[in-house]
Design an enzyme around this catalytic site. Sequence first.
Site, PDB file in Angstrom:
ATOM      1  N   LYS A  84       5.144  13.935  60.767  1.00  0.00           N
ATOM      2  CA  LYS A  84       4.700  14.423  61.831  1.00  0.00           C
ATOM      3  C   LYS A  84       4.753  13.572  63.128  1.00  0.00           C
ATOM      4  O   LYS A  84       4.740  12.337  63.103  1.00  0.00           O
ATOM      5  CB  LYS A  84       3.217  14.422  61.393  1.00  0.00           C
ATOM      6  CG  LYS A  84       2.517  15.689  61.190  1.00  0.00           C
ATOM      7  CD  LYS A  84       0.873  15.519  60.997  1.00  0.00           C
ATOM      8  CE  LYS A  84       0.346  16.910  61.024  1.00  0.00           C
ATOM      9  NZ  LYS A  84      -1.243  16.450  61.153  1.00  0.00           N
TER      10      LYS A  84
HETATM   11  C1  E4P Z   1      -3.093  19.149  61.130  1.00  0.00           C
HETATM   12  O1  E4P Z   1      -1.994  19.088  61.177  1.00  0.00           O
HETATM   13  C2  E4P Z   1      -3.933  18.518  62.042  1.00  0.00           C
HETATM   14  O2  E4P Z   1      -3.779  17.382  61.992  1.00  0.00           O
HETATM   15  C3  E4P Z   1      -5.400  18.994  61.895  1.00  0.00           C
HETATM   16  O3  E4P Z   1      -5.551  20.256  61.599  1.00  0.00           O
HETATM   17  C4  E4P Z   1      -6.370  18.529  63.199  1.00  0.00           C
HETATM   18  O4  E4P Z   1      -7.605  19.068  62.858  1.00  0.00           O
HETATM   19  P1  E4P Z   1      -8.799  18.722  63.686  1.00  0.00           P
HETATM   20  O5  E4P Z   1      -8.672  19.241  65.248  1.00  0.00           O
HETATM   21  O6  E4P Z   1      -9.859  19.547  63.174  1.00  0.00           O
HETATM   22  O7  E4P Z   1      -8.669  17.276  63.973  1.00  0.00           O
END
Ligand code: E4P
Length: 217
Positions: A84
């Site tokens: 990521k």
């Molecule tokens: C996934 O890839 C993200 O990191 C996650 O969905 C972020 O979610 P949030 O906005 O609830 O922290």
Amino acid sequence: MRLYLDTAEIDLIRKGVKLGVISGVTTNPSLVYKAGWTDYKSAVQEICSIVKGPVSVEVLGQESKSMIKEARAMAKWSEHVVIKIPACEAGLEAISALSNEGIRVNMTLCFSLNQALLGALAGAAYVSPFVGRLDDVGENGMALVADIVSCFSRYGFSTQVIAASIRHPLHCVAAAQAGAHIATVPYGVLIQMVNHPLTTVGIARFLEDAQKAAGKV
Ligand code: E4P
């Protein structure tokens, strides 16, 4: 649309995978902190062995050089690891370099069609528009998902769209309607997706009637 679990909690991942509907996992530094991991590499490897599908792991480096170095090391942890990388200038350079080496990248913290387009052009395997966080600031997160899906399809990009930052079951419905390839959901939302009050009532009623028919009531 496929479903990933958006958590770093191994017990929840094990429970979700048992349901047979989860094909990947996404984590981020906040989720890792919440899960209380002490050994990052072992935890990722354990998740990979449970899911046997793409597991997104986020780099912490702020410059392309450090992102690439971290990503190369993480990519060796398991064949299932996807790196990521945030949607920023340094991130774009890292996405391009890593994709050229055959390392799969999930462009994260994506909040605009331009960022998604750049991610696809740089070779990202996935882009993750953050629906809930856009909704939180008064923008339409799911409209962005729909825009990205239609843009990628129009220009024939193979980059897949992960609807991320999902907060409730209606987000999953809308992600499916928008054509997202994947929605990554917290475990609680996954359970909300399967629950319906009419199903609960229906099960209880059928059981009651079956017992009546058997003369047990
Ligand atoms: C996934 O890839 C993200 O990191 C996650 O969905 C972020 O979610 P949030 O906005 O609830 O922290």
